[in-house]
Motif scaffolding. Structure first.
Motif, PDB file in Angstrom:
ATOM      1  N   ILE A 246       0.853  -1.190   0.000  1.00 54.31           N
ATOM      2  CA  ILE A 246       0.000   0.000   0.000  1.00 54.31           C
ATOM      3  C   ILE A 246       0.885   1.234   0.000  1.00 54.31           C
ATOM      4  O   ILE A 246       1.729   1.412   0.885  1.00 54.31           O
ATOM      5  CB  ILE A 246      -0.954  -0.005   1.202  1.00 54.31           C
ATOM      6  N   GLY A 247       0.692   2.064  -1.012  1.00 50.35           N
ATOM      7  CA  GLY A 247       1.547   3.223  -1.200  1.00 50.35           C
ATOM      8  C   GLY A 247       1.013   4.480  -0.554  1.00 50.35           C
ATOM      9  O   GLY A 247       0.037   4.475   0.200  1.00 50.35           O
TER      10      GLY A 247
ATOM     11  N   GLU B 209      10.092   3.053   0.464  1.00 47.50           N
ATOM     12  CA  GLU B 209      11.183   3.995   0.214  1.00 47.50           C
ATOM     13  C   GLU B 209      10.945   4.757  -1.093  1.00 47.50           C
ATOM     14  O   GLU B 209      11.235   5.956  -1.186  1.00 47.50           O
ATOM     15  CB  GLU B 209      12.515   3.243   0.162  1.00 47.50           C
ATOM     16  N   PHE B 210      10.402   4.069  -2.094  1.00 45.96           N
ATOM     17  CA  PHE B 210      10.108   4.736  -3.362  1.00 45.96           C
ATOM     18  C   PHE B 210       9.090   5.863  -3.149  1.00 45.96           C
ATOM     19  O   PHE B 210       9.265   6.985  -3.631  1.00 45.96           O
ATOM     20  CB  PHE B 210       9.571   3.721  -4.370  1.00 45.96           C
ATOM     21  N   CYS B 211       8.005   5.549  -2.409  1.00 45.80           N
ATOM     22  CA  CYS B 211       6.970   6.561  -2.165  1.00 45.80           C
ATOM     23  C   CYS B 211       7.500   7.741  -1.357  1.00 45.80           C
ATOM     24  O   CYS B 211       7.083   8.887  -1.562  1.00 45.80           O
ATOM     25  CB  CYS B 211       5.785   5.934  -1.438  1.00 45.80           C
ATOM     26  N   ARG B 212       8.404   7.472  -0.440  1.00 48.81           N
ATOM     27  CA  ARG B 212       8.989   8.553   0.360  1.00 48.81           C
ATOM     28  C   ARG B 212       9.687   9.574  -0.526  1.00 48.81           C
ATOM     29  O   ARG B 212       9.627  10.787  -0.276  1.00 48.81           O
ATOM     30  CB  ARG B 212       9.996   7.985   1.369  1.00 48.81           C
ATOM     31  N   LEU B 213      10.360   9.101  -1.577  1.00 48.54           N
ATOM     32  CA  LEU B 213      11.129   9.990  -2.436  1.00 48.54           C
ATOM     33  C   LEU B 213      10.330  10.534  -3.615  1.00 48.54           C
ATOM     34  O   LEU B 213      10.653  11.588  -4.161  1.00 48.54           O
ATOM     35  CB  LEU B 213      12.363   9.248  -2.965  1.00 48.54           C
TER      36      LEU B 213
ATOM     37  N   GLY C 146       4.180  14.121   3.813  1.00 47.16           N
ATOM     38  CA  GLY C 146       5.176  13.850   4.838  1.00 47.16           C
ATOM     39  C   GLY C 146       5.434  12.368   5.052  1.00 47.16           C
ATOM     40  O   GLY C 146       5.185  11.528   4.179  1.00 47.16           O
ATOM     41  N   GLU C 147       5.921  12.049   6.238  1.00 53.11           N
ATOM     42  CA  GLU C 147       6.230  10.675   6.601  1.00 53.11           C
ATOM     43  C   GLU C 147       4.960   9.954   7.063  1.00 53.11           C
ATOM     44  O   GLU C 147       3.931  10.576   7.345  1.00 53.11           O
ATOM     45  CB  GLU C 147       7.273  10.643   7.727  1.00 53.11           C
TER      46      GLU C 147
END
Length: 353
Positions: free
Chosen positions: A213-214, A251-255, A271-272
């Motif tokens: 889940i993104g 990690e992909f979604c964070r960036l 945000g996070e």
């Protein structure tokens, strides 16, 4: 993880009409939601006159699909054959996965159902409003159908909701075939489909290994991104258990943040992740999301087509994502050089013009 109450979802809340028991009961307990919900109710319905995308000829295509789904939803449960056919879990799993694929599913997984996969209470229809969900069958089969890339890349035009409504029809038919088949074998089964869910499909899909889940709150797969629709059948027929997967999406979604940047309702957090009801996750603002749907006249779909995975990231890149920040940055550079922020096809297909 806290169970989700279907009464709190926007699809349920928009069905609560003033003067009815669901309306009086829900807003007596959730007075903070009354004003925003009433404001949204003033807007035209999806696919209705007055919305940005309305077309008197084309909009009823999606409306017809949803009416069809409403007409067949009560077939989700049915009589079980009183003659039980012995079948071991390996063969049962193989048959059901094969049947789902034969009928058009692109991804299929099986699992033991957890308590949090089920809603705590029903809420979408007045006749079942407030009922506690207690039909907790122990096994599930979850499947995904692919939505056409070019149709989704026309979001938020009518083409998008024509495709998403088709996806719901396709998953409902697969689920009907599977559940009818299981009941013929002498085991109980229930099809969970549009407007008749007892389960939270993205959580089931995640735990059965279809994807993760993104940021946009949607199950995202490495094969098709968010460009899928999910169906689930629960059963007491014993099945094999698939495991969750991790292909580096968090990690992909964070960036990446593409979905949050392009969301017209600014409903996706940038945000996070936060701890929400016992789970660390990103949570969209469902009120502002659905409010924008009612203005557009479609279920938007921009967050779906703006996801690089929905456009087909190369498998060689995916394998290097886990813990490799530079690989993600390079991939995003390539994606943005090609699409800027997201692809957009302005013209409708010939048959839909």
């Amino acid at each position: 993880m806290k169970k989700i109450d279907e009464r709190d979802t926007m699809f349920a809340r928009m069905n609560y009409m003033e003067g009815t028991f669901p309306y009086e009961d829900y807003y007596s307990r959730n007075a903070d939601k009354l004003e925003i919900d009433n404001e949204i109710r003033k807007k035209p319905n999806l696919c209705g006159p007055g919305t940005m995308s309305y077309n008197a000829i084309n909009s009823p295509i999606a409306t017809a699909c949803f009416k069809f789904l409403g007409d067949i939803k009560d077939l989700s449960e049915g009589e079980v054959n009183n003659i039980k056919t012995p079948i071991d879990k390996e063969l049962a799993t193989e048959k059901l996965k094969g049947l789902a694929t034969y009928y058009g599913a692109k991804l299929v997984g099986t699992l033991k159902m957890k308590d949090y996969h089920y809603y705590s209470h029903r809420g979408r229809h007045e006749e079942v409003y407030g009922e506690k969900v207690d039909n907790l069958m122990p096994y599930g089969i979850v499947f995904a159908v692919e939505m056409d890339k070019d149709m989704i890349n026309r979001a938020p035009q009518i083409s998008e909701i024509v495709e998403t409504s088709k996806g719901y029809v396709n998953t409902s038919i697969i689920g009907m075939v599977l559940s009818y088949y299981i009941r013929e074998l002498g085991y109980n089964a229930r099809n969970h489909m549009d407007a008749n869910y007892l389960i939270v499909a993205p959580l089931v899909g995640r735990d059965a290994g279809l994807g993760q889940i993104g940021r946009n709150g949607i199950l995202t797969t490495k094969e098709y991104g968010s460009r899928i629709r999910l169906g689930v059948v629960t059963t007491d027929l014993e099945l094999m258990e698939d495991s969750p997967i991790d292909f580096g999406l968090e990690e992909f979604c964070r960036l990446c943040n593409n979905c949050a940047i392009t969301c017209p309702g600014k409903s996706i957090p940038k945000g996070e992740k936060e701890n929400i009801d016992g789970a660390l996750r990103w949570q969209i603002n469902q009120e502002s999301c659905y409010d924008r749907w009612r203005s557009l006249g479609t279920d938007c779909g921009i967050c779906i087509n703006s996801c690089p995975f929905s456009q087909g990231i190369h498998m060689s890149e995916i394998k290097s994502f886990n813990g490799n920040k530079n690989a993600i940055i390079d991939c995003l550079k390539d994606y943005r050089n090609k699409y800027n922020i997201r692809p957009y096809i302005k013209d409708s297909p010939e048959w839909l013009k």
